[in-house]
Design a protein around this motif. Sequence first.
Motif, PDB file in Angstrom:
ATOM      1  N   VAL A  38       0.851  -1.189   0.000  1.00 32.41           N
ATOM      2  CA  VAL A  38       0.000   0.000   0.000  1.00 32.41           C
ATOM      3  C   VAL A  38       0.888   1.240   0.000  1.00 32.41           C
ATOM      4  N   TYR A  39       0.502   2.218  -0.801  1.00 34.40           N
ATOM      5  CA  TYR A  39       1.181   3.508  -0.828  1.00 34.40           C
ATOM      6  C   TYR A  39       0.296   4.498  -0.085  1.00 34.40           C
ATOM      7  N   LEU A  40       0.819   5.105   0.982  1.00 26.53           N
ATOM      8  CA  LEU A  40       0.061   6.028   1.821  1.00 26.53           C
ATOM      9  C   LEU A  40       0.642   7.425   1.698  1.00 26.53           C
ATOM     10  N   GLN A  41      -0.227   8.426   1.668  1.00 28.01           N
ATOM     11  CA  GLN A  41       0.210   9.813   1.670  1.00 28.01           C
ATOM     12  C   GLN A  41      -0.567  10.551   2.753  1.00 28.01           C
ATOM     13  N   PHE A  42       0.152  11.322   3.551  1.00 25.20           N
ATOM     14  CA  PHE A  42      -0.455  12.129   4.598  1.00 25.20           C
ATOM     15  C   PHE A  42      -0.144  13.588   4.301  1.00 25.20           C
ATOM     16  N   SER A  43      -1.158  14.443   4.386  1.00 23.29           N
ATOM     17  CA  SER A  43      -0.943  15.868   4.133  1.00 23.29           C
ATOM     18  C   SER A  43      -1.891  16.683   5.005  1.00 23.29           C
ATOM     19  N   GLY A  44      -1.864  17.988   4.842  1.00 22.17           N
ATOM     20  CA  GLY A  44      -2.734  18.860   5.612  1.00 22.17           C
ATOM     21  C   GLY A  44      -2.384  18.912   7.085  1.00 22.17           C
ATOM     22  N   GLY A  45      -1.145  18.600   7.415  1.00 20.42           N
ATOM     23  CA  GLY A  45      -0.695  18.591   8.807  1.00 20.42           C
ATOM     24  C   GLY A  45      -0.697  17.209   9.425  1.00 20.42           C
ATOM     25  N   LEU A  46      -1.388  16.264   8.810  1.00 19.72           N
ATOM     26  CA  LEU A  46      -1.461  14.906   9.341  1.00 19.72           C
ATOM     27  C   LEU A  46      -0.090  14.231   9.346  1.00 19.72           C
ATOM     28  N   GLU A  47       0.773  14.648   8.428  1.00 21.10           N
ATOM     29  CA  GLU A  47       2.114  14.049   8.368  1.00 21.10           C
ATOM     30  C   GLU A  47       2.920  14.278   9.637  1.00 21.10           C
ATOM     31  N   THR A  48       2.553  15.302  10.429  1.00 20.99           N
ATOM     32  CA  THR A  48       3.281  15.559  11.679  1.00 20.99           C
ATOM     33  C   THR A  48       3.115  14.412  12.679  1.00 20.99           C
ATOM     34  N   LEU A  49       2.057  13.622  12.520  1.00 17.92           N
ATOM     35  CA  LEU A  49       1.836  12.475  13.399  1.00 17.92           C
ATOM     36  C   LEU A  49       2.692  11.284  12.995  1.00 17.92           C
ATOM     37  N   PHE A  50       3.339  11.394  11.838  1.00 19.77           N
ATOM     38  CA  PHE A  50       4.134  10.298  11.281  1.00 19.77           C
ATOM     39  C   PHE A  50       5.565  10.765  10.995  1.00 19.77           C
ATOM     40  N   ASP A  51       6.167  11.433  11.976  1.00 15.03           N
ATOM     41  CA  ASP A  51       7.544  11.937  11.881  1.00 15.03           C
ATOM     42  C   ASP A  51       7.760  12.849  10.683  1.00 15.03           C
TER      43      ASP A  51
ATOM     44  N   LEU B 232      -7.485   9.302  15.267  1.00 15.68           N
ATOM     45  CA  LEU B 232      -8.619   8.409  15.531  1.00 15.68           C
ATOM     46  C   LEU B 232      -9.530   8.981  16.604  1.00 15.68           C
ATOM     47  N   LYS B 233     -10.797   8.662  16.466  1.00 11.15           N
ATOM     48  CA  LYS B 233     -11.775   8.952  17.510  1.00 11.15           C
ATOM     49  C   LYS B 233     -12.373   7.603  17.859  1.00 11.15           C
ATOM     50  N   GLY B 234     -11.908   7.023  18.953  1.00 13.67           N
ATOM     51  CA  GLY B 234     -12.246   5.635  19.268  1.00 13.67           C
ATOM     52  C   GLY B 234     -11.514   4.734  18.298  1.00 13.67           C
ATOM     53  N   LYS B 235     -12.251   3.949  17.544  1.00 14.51           N
ATOM     54  CA  LYS B 235     -11.641   3.080  16.542  1.00 14.51           C
ATOM     55  C   LYS B 235     -11.896   3.576  15.119  1.00 14.51           C
ATOM     56  N   GLU B 236     -12.489   4.762  15.007  1.00 15.93           N
ATOM     57  CA  GLU B 236     -12.820   5.352  13.706  1.00 15.93           C
ATOM     58  C   GLU B 236     -11.860   6.498  13.401  1.00 15.93           C
ATOM     59  N   LEU B 237     -11.686   6.770  12.107  1.00 20.53           N
ATOM     60  CA  LEU B 237     -10.912   7.945  11.726  1.00 20.53           C
ATOM     61  C   LEU B 237     -11.653   9.189  12.177  1.00 20.53           C
ATOM     62  N   ARG B 238     -10.900  10.195  12.561  1.00 17.85           N
ATOM     63  CA  ARG B 238     -11.521  11.449  12.990  1.00 17.85           C
ATOM     64  C   ARG B 238     -12.271  12.082  11.832  1.00 17.85           C
ATOM     65  N   PRO B 239     -13.370  12.768  12.139  1.00 23.41           N
ATOM     66  CA  PRO B 239     -14.070  13.508  11.087  1.00 23.41           C
ATOM     67  C   PRO B 239     -13.120  14.519  10.442  1.00 23.41           C
ATOM     68  N   GLY B 240     -13.213  14.641   9.142  1.00 23.94           N
ATOM     69  CA  GLY B 240     -12.360  15.574   8.413  1.00 23.94           C
ATOM     70  C   GLY B 240     -11.162  14.925   7.754  1.00 23.94           C
ATOM     71  N   ILE B 241     -10.860  13.688   8.106  1.00 25.81           N
ATOM     72  CA  ILE B 241      -9.764  12.982   7.448  1.00 25.81           C
ATOM     73  C   ILE B 241     -10.331  12.326   6.201  1.00 25.81           C
ATOM     74  N   LEU B 242      -9.829  12.742   5.062  1.00 29.62           N
ATOM     75  CA  LEU B 242     -10.301  12.253   3.776  1.00 29.62           C
ATOM     76  C   LEU B 242      -9.451  11.063   3.347  1.00 29.62           C
ATOM     77  N   VAL B 243     -10.102   9.955   3.057  1.00 33.99           N
ATOM     78  CA  VAL B 243      -9.417   8.744   2.611  1.00 33.99           C
ATOM     79  C   VAL B 243      -9.724   8.565   1.127  1.00 33.99           C
ATOM     80  N   LEU B 244      -8.665   8.550   0.317  1.00 39.72           N
ATOM     81  CA  LEU B 244      -8.825   8.328  -1.117  1.00 39.72           C
ATOM     82  C   LEU B 244      -8.221   6.987  -1.487  1.00 39.72           C
ATOM     83  N   ILE B 245      -8.949   6.224  -2.271  1.00 36.92           N
ATOM     84  CA  ILE B 245      -8.449   4.964  -2.808  1.00 36.92           C
ATOM     85  C   ILE B 245      -8.517   5.090  -4.315  1.00 36.92           C
TER      86      ILE B 245
END
Length: 79
Positions: free
Chosen positions: A4-17, A56-69
């Motif tokens: 899988v190729y993952l991309q994080f942006s919009g500030g989310l990358e800060t959670l992944f070093d 995450l919010k519980g076991k779900e992705l937080r609202p506002g996180i867009l997942v593209l496949i």
Amino acid sequence: MVWVYLQFSGGLETLFDNVKSHKVDIPSKKPDRTTVKSVVSYIQKKMLKKNPEMFLKGKELRPGILVLINDIDWELGGK
């Protein structure tokens, strides 16, 4: 394993070093049945470095996180 190729942006990358792009092998007993839920679980357990409450919010992705496949919104394409 499922590659899988993952991309994080919009500030989310800060959670992944501060790494925006990741190529990962997701362990899977049935590669043709890998789900977004299993990928999110892998990300949480193996990749997330800090502030899990921002991802995450519980076991779900937080609202506002867009997942593209394949450039299609996961919510529109069906889970």
